[in-house]
Design a protein around this motif. Structure first.
Motif, PDB file in Angstrom:
ATOM      1  N   TYR A 166     100.045  80.727  -2.343  1.00 38.07           N
ATOM      2  CA  TYR A 166     101.439  80.947  -2.158  1.00 38.07           C
ATOM      3  C   TYR A 166     101.963  80.023  -0.775  1.00 38.07           C
ATOM      4  O   TYR A 166     103.016  79.371  -0.872  1.00 38.07           O
ATOM      5  CB  TYR A 166     101.749  82.535  -1.759  1.00 38.07           C
ATOM      6  N   ARG A 210     104.424  77.055  -0.487  1.00 40.37           N
ATOM      7  CA  ARG A 210     105.778  77.414   0.429  1.00 40.37           C
ATOM      8  C   ARG A 210     105.807  76.304   1.504  1.00 40.37           C
ATOM      9  O   ARG A 210     106.740  75.415   1.679  1.00 40.37           O
ATOM     10  CB  ARG A 210     105.479  78.511   1.181  1.00 40.37           C
ATOM     11  N   CYS A 260     106.986  73.202  -0.583  1.00 35.41           N
ATOM     12  CA  CYS A 260     108.452  73.096  -0.664  1.00 35.41           C
ATOM     13  C   CYS A 260     109.310  72.806   0.587  1.00 35.41           C
ATOM     14  O   CYS A 260     110.143  72.001   0.351  1.00 35.41           O
ATOM     15  CB  CYS A 260     109.021  74.611  -1.132  1.00 35.41           C
ATOM     16  N   LEU A 263     108.434  80.320  -7.167  1.00 31.23           N
ATOM     17  CA  LEU A 263     108.854  79.965  -5.535  1.00 31.23           C
ATOM     18  C   LEU A 263     109.365  78.799  -5.557  1.00 31.23           C
ATOM     19  O   LEU A 263     110.270  78.632  -4.709  1.00 31.23           O
ATOM     20  CB  LEU A 263     107.271  80.249  -4.981  1.00 31.23           C
ATOM     21  N   CYS A 264     108.930  77.956  -6.276  1.00 30.70           N
ATOM     22  CA  CYS A 264     109.456  76.567  -6.023  1.00 30.70           C
ATOM     23  C   CYS A 264     111.105  76.385  -6.336  1.00 30.70           C
ATOM     24  O   CYS A 264     111.592  75.607  -5.709  1.00 30.70           O
ATOM     25  CB  CYS A 264     108.777  75.461  -6.764  1.00 30.70           C
ATOM     26  N   LYS A 312     113.048  78.877  -6.198  1.00 34.22           N
ATOM     27  CA  LYS A 312     113.663  79.546  -4.950  1.00 34.22           C
ATOM     28  C   LYS A 312     113.945  78.527  -3.981  1.00 34.22           C
ATOM     29  O   LYS A 312     115.165  78.660  -3.471  1.00 34.22           O
ATOM     30  CB  LYS A 312     113.005  80.749  -4.479  1.00 34.22           C
ATOM     31  N   TYR A 313     113.141  77.815  -3.409  1.00 31.56           N
ATOM     32  CA  TYR A 313     113.340  76.802  -2.423  1.00 31.56           C
ATOM     33  C   TYR A 313     113.946  75.443  -2.942  1.00 31.56           C
ATOM     34  O   TYR A 313     115.030  74.950  -2.148  1.00 31.56           O
ATOM     35  CB  TYR A 313     111.890  76.353  -1.852  1.00 31.56           C
TER      36      TYR A 313
END
Length: 188
Positions: A80, A84, A87, A41-42, A44-45
């Motif tokens: 999550y 999010r 980030c 996730l990190c 991705k951002y």
């Protein structure tokens, strides 16, 4: 008596044990379960592996300090959301730093006097417009834009739901824009 191994415990059981005895190993087990998801996730951002790894560590520390403040039912969804928000705050902070760095040293000296007058006028108008917002909007806009707090931090601080915080910020921003446009028309 047969006890389940630590790895077989559900997220909820691990959380409950941590809240009961304060042993951070329980959160560590939970974190191991979701570390790859968080790193992905990190990445991705943030688009940078080193920043992503640092962020995962910061998220872990935030979880340790904040877990007692929340009644977490679904740990995976909660962590999550925490990741999010973290980030998004990193991206916003990075953008602010870039903007400050792009303002060349010495540019203020070249700027003429009318530029300062316009900035002062804009600041006065902004203060007046902020004063006209309702309390909820003013508080949420101030915390979000001036104090750089996340939706979750604002919700925790004010007691508003995340949906209310988001709504107050969006409506406050729109109302500020309308008020500032009105002020600029009146000054011409």
């Amino acid at each position: 008596m047969n006890y389940p191994s630590e790895q077989q415990l559900t997220d909820q059981e691990l959380l409950q044990r941590y809240k009961t005895d304060g042993n951070s190993n329980w959160i560590g087990i939970l974190f191991d379960r979701y570390a790859i998801l968080l790193l992905g996730l990190c990445m991705k951002y943030l688009k940078n592996e080193e920043d992503a790894r640092d962020s995962v560590q910061q998220i872990f520390l935030k979880v340790l300090s904040d877990i007692h403040k929340h009644d977490v039912v679904y740990f995976k969804a909660w962590i999550y959301q925490v990741a999010r928000n973290h980030c998004l705050m990193q991206l916003r902070h990075h953008k602010d730093v870039e903007l400050k760095e792009s303002h060349m040293p010495g540019a203020a000296e070249i700027e003429d006097h009318s530029g300062h007058v316009q900035k002062d006028l804009l600041l006065e108008n902004m203060q007046a417009a902020m004063a006209l917002l309702n309390d909820e909007q003013r508080t949420c806009v101030r915390l979000f834009y001036l104090e750089k707090k996340s939706y979750q931090e604002i919700a925790d601080e004010t007691g508003y739901s995340l949906l209310q915080v988001k709504s107050y910020i969006q409506n406050g921003k729109r109302n500020l824009k309308l008020l500032l446009e009105k002020y600029s028309k009146n000054k011409r």
